[in-house]
Design an enzyme around this catalytic site. Structure first.
Site, PDB file in Angstrom:
ATOM      1  N   HIS A 166       0.817  -1.221   0.000  1.00 16.65           N
ATOM      2  CA  HIS A 166       0.000   0.000   0.000  1.00 16.65           C
ATOM      3  C   HIS A 166       0.849   1.269   0.000  1.00 16.65           C
ATOM      4  O   HIS A 166       0.341   2.346  -0.268  1.00 16.65           O
ATOM      5  CB  HIS A 166      -0.934  -0.008   1.221  1.00 16.65           C
ATOM      6  CG  HIS A 166      -1.992  -1.070   1.127  1.00 16.65           C
ATOM      7  ND1 HIS A 166      -3.303  -0.784   0.831  1.00 16.65           N
ATOM      8  CD2 HIS A 166      -1.934  -2.423   1.245  1.00 16.65           C
ATOM      9  CE1 HIS A 166      -4.006  -1.906   0.793  1.00 16.65           C
ATOM     10  NE2 HIS A 166      -3.189  -2.920   1.045  1.00 16.65           N
ATOM     11  N   ASP A 374       3.589   9.639  -0.628  1.00 14.01           N
ATOM     12  CA  ASP A 374       2.401   8.923  -0.168  1.00 14.01           C
ATOM     13  C   ASP A 374       2.095   7.821  -1.174  1.00 14.01           C
ATOM     14  O   ASP A 374       2.174   8.058  -2.389  1.00 14.01           O
ATOM     15  CB  ASP A 374       1.210   9.901  -0.109  1.00 14.01           C
ATOM     16  CG  ASP A 374       0.203   9.516   0.966  1.00 14.01           C
ATOM     17  OD1 ASP A 374       0.087   8.323   1.256  1.00 14.01           O
ATOM     18  OD2 ASP A 374      -0.470  10.424   1.491  1.00 14.01           O
TER      19      ASP A 374
HETATM   20  C1  G6P Z   1      -0.925   3.300   6.165  1.00 10.98           C
HETATM   21  C2  G6P Z   1      -0.502   1.866   5.948  1.00 10.98           C
HETATM   22  C3  G6P Z   1      -1.513   0.900   6.541  1.00 10.98           C
HETATM   23  C4  G6P Z   1      -1.776   1.264   7.988  1.00 10.98           C
HETATM   24  C5  G6P Z   1      -2.244   2.719   8.098  1.00 10.98           C
HETATM   25  C6  G6P Z   1      -2.497   3.161   9.545  1.00 10.98           C
HETATM   26  O1  G6P Z   1      -2.002   3.619   5.360  1.00 10.98           O
HETATM   27  O2  G6P Z   1      -0.294   1.598   4.574  1.00 10.98           O
HETATM   28  O3  G6P Z   1      -1.044  -0.429   6.463  1.00 10.98           O
HETATM   29  O4  G6P Z   1      -2.719   0.385   8.577  1.00 10.98           O
HETATM   30  O5  G6P Z   1      -1.254   3.552   7.527  1.00 10.98           O
HETATM   31  O6  G6P Z   1      -1.353   2.986  10.316  1.00 10.98           O
HETATM   32  P1  G6P Z   1      -1.316   2.059  11.620  1.00 10.98           P
HETATM   33  O7  G6P Z   1       0.140   2.034  12.003  1.00 10.98           O
HETATM   34  O8  G6P Z   1      -2.161   2.748  12.633  1.00 10.98           O
HETATM   35  O9  G6P Z   1      -1.846   0.713  11.247  1.00 10.98           O
END
Ligand code: G6P
Length: 465
Positions: A166, A374
């Protein structure tokens, strides 16, 4: 259904489960999480007796028993307090996250973090080995699980394995700094299909693979050890129907009016919505705004900025520093340009439900999305989906994956503050009719290439591998 014996034909593995705990007083219940990935997979997974999702509940300690929420089967996996620090905060978010975002914050390399990363990936792989039916399809997500495809492949040659990153894949010159670069590439090559958000990331990934393995990639196909891995571009979208349904709700429209009035009905409302992360360029836009006010090019009476900064990874290095800097800048702008009862920047370090965000998108004249790097940026797409009357200007960083699709946004280089200031100034002064053609063309993309379509495209290509 007895989940100890049941074998699933479709297994998703991601760092987080698709649900989060919602507290109502002393009572907690699980609800589906907001966000692109969950909406994309909900149609494939909900009420599907053959599909389950393996992930972490977000709370360290022993894993709970498998459970179901709104038709989504969840199989929690344990992450200990120590692993939270070494695997999640350490290797995932202080090594991989900054390195893969162009090293805009210095990545740290620690062997203890790597050991924990490997062992958590192994736990995921072993769990899926137990859960997956013969010939099942397994879809692994994101940078927390880069080793898992290779580990799984060794244990279960019969599976069809997809992996989607992602976040961006960095340039080869940056990637090769990684001390465990070969292990990570071997991990990826366990997949039949590796998906990335943009063609730049896909090219970077292929270049890194050929540099590390010496294998010549033919286009985006890599033939290795009698198997083939394909690399493809699959830009993720949003749940456009959900946003449009919210926009149609009278309560959301009334809330938009109420928010604008509470700001003193300024002629222009600008909006930023981000996780509070150093990749998002929040301080860049704050500096540009401050200079525009100081130079008299924007007027504090007519122009207000709302900045939502969702709390995120507060224990991870770099996040506290960016918070301090953003809050210092907000204080500086309000101290110099606000008047009693009327700040120029409304800064909210809080999470907001999607209905509240959609009311803000609906009301905001200018949306500022200025990350330094991003993977995609779904906020940009949510703003576009909320502009049912085809007005509004999206100021969008060239370094967000979304810029590859939203070509008629006001594209900016966040490192060029003068360019950013010009873009903001021109966005504020643009008439509603001038915005319409650009917005219409972005809406065509966002309303067509949805999260659900993304999942269908990835999975149908994976089926042909
Ligand atoms: C990004 C990453 C995701 C992640 C999100 C939130 O979008 O690509 O994999 O879940 O951030 O971050 P966190 O560390 O809270 O999961």
């Amino acid at each position: 259904m007895n989940s100890n014996t049941h074998r699933w034909k479709f297994v998703v593995a991601a760092n987080r489960l698709p649900v989060r705990r919602l507290w109502q007083g002393q009572q907690a219940k699980w609800v589906p999480s907001p966000g692109g990935l969950v909406s994309a997979l909900q149609p494939v997974m909900a009420d599907n007796p053959d599909a389950t999702w393996v992930g972490w509940s977000g709370v360290p300690g022993d894993a709970e028993m498998p459970f179901e929420v709104e038709g989504l089967q969840c199989h929690p996996l344990s992450i200990s307090q120590g692993e939270l620090q070494l695997f999640y905060e350490g290797f995932s978010n202080t090594t991989l996250w900054p390195l893969f975002h162009d090293a805009i914050y210095p990545p740290e390399y620690h062997r203890t973090w790597w050991d924990a990363y490997r062992s958590v990936n192994e736990r995921y792989a072993k769990t899926v080995v137990e859960l997956a039916a013969p010939g099942a399809t397994v879809w692994i997500h994101d940078y927390h699980l880069l080793l898992m495809p290779g580990m799984l492949r060794k244990l279960r040659g019969d599976l069809r394995i997809g992996f989607f990153l992602h976040i961006p894949f960095p340039a080869r010159e940056l990637y090769i700094r990684m001390p465990w670069r070969s292990e990570i590439i071997s991990g990826l090559l366990g997949a039949d299909l590796v998906g990335l958000q943009t063609s730049l990331s896909a090219d970077n990934c292929c270049r890194a693979i050929s540099r590390i393995t010496g294998i010549k990639t033919s286009g985006k196909t890599i033939h290795h050890s009698e198997r083939t891995t394909r690399v493809g571009v699959f830009p993720i979208g949003i749940d456009a129907d959900r946003v449009q349904n919210l926009i149609a709700e009278p309560t959301v429209q009334a809330r938009a009016v109420e928010i604008r009035e509470s700001l003193g009905s300024p002629s222009t409302v600008m909006l930023g919505v981000d996780r509070l992360d150093y990749t998002k360029g929040i301080e860049v836009r704050m500096r540009a705004f401050r200079e525009l006010l100081a130079e008299g090019r924007l007027s504090p009476e007519n122009c207000v900025l709302i900045q939502i900064a969702e709390p995120s990874r507060s224990q991870v290095t770099g996040y506290a520093a960016v918070r301090r800097e953003v809050e210092r800048l907000v204080g500086d702008v309000n101290g110099n340009f606000g008047v009693m009862g009327r700040p120029v920047v409304h800064y909210l370090h809080q999470s907001h439900p999607i209905s509240e965000l959609v009311a803000m998108y609906f009301m905001a004249d200018v949306m500022l999305v200025t990350p330094l790097r991003d993977g995609m940026n779904l906020v940009a797409k949510e703003y576009v989906a909320s502009r049912a009357n085809n007005t509004g200007v999206l100021v969008l960083s060239e370094f967000a994956g979304a810029a590859q699709e939203l070509r008629t946004a006001e594209l900016i280089n966040p490192h060029d503050i003068e360019g950013l200031k010009l873009a903001i100034e021109s966005a504020v002064h643009r008439s509603k009719t001038d915005c319409t053609p650009a917005m219409k063309s972005m809406r065509r993309v966002v309303l067509t290439d949805t999260a659900q379509r993304w999942a269908e495209r990835f999975l149908s290509q994976l089926e042909t591998c």
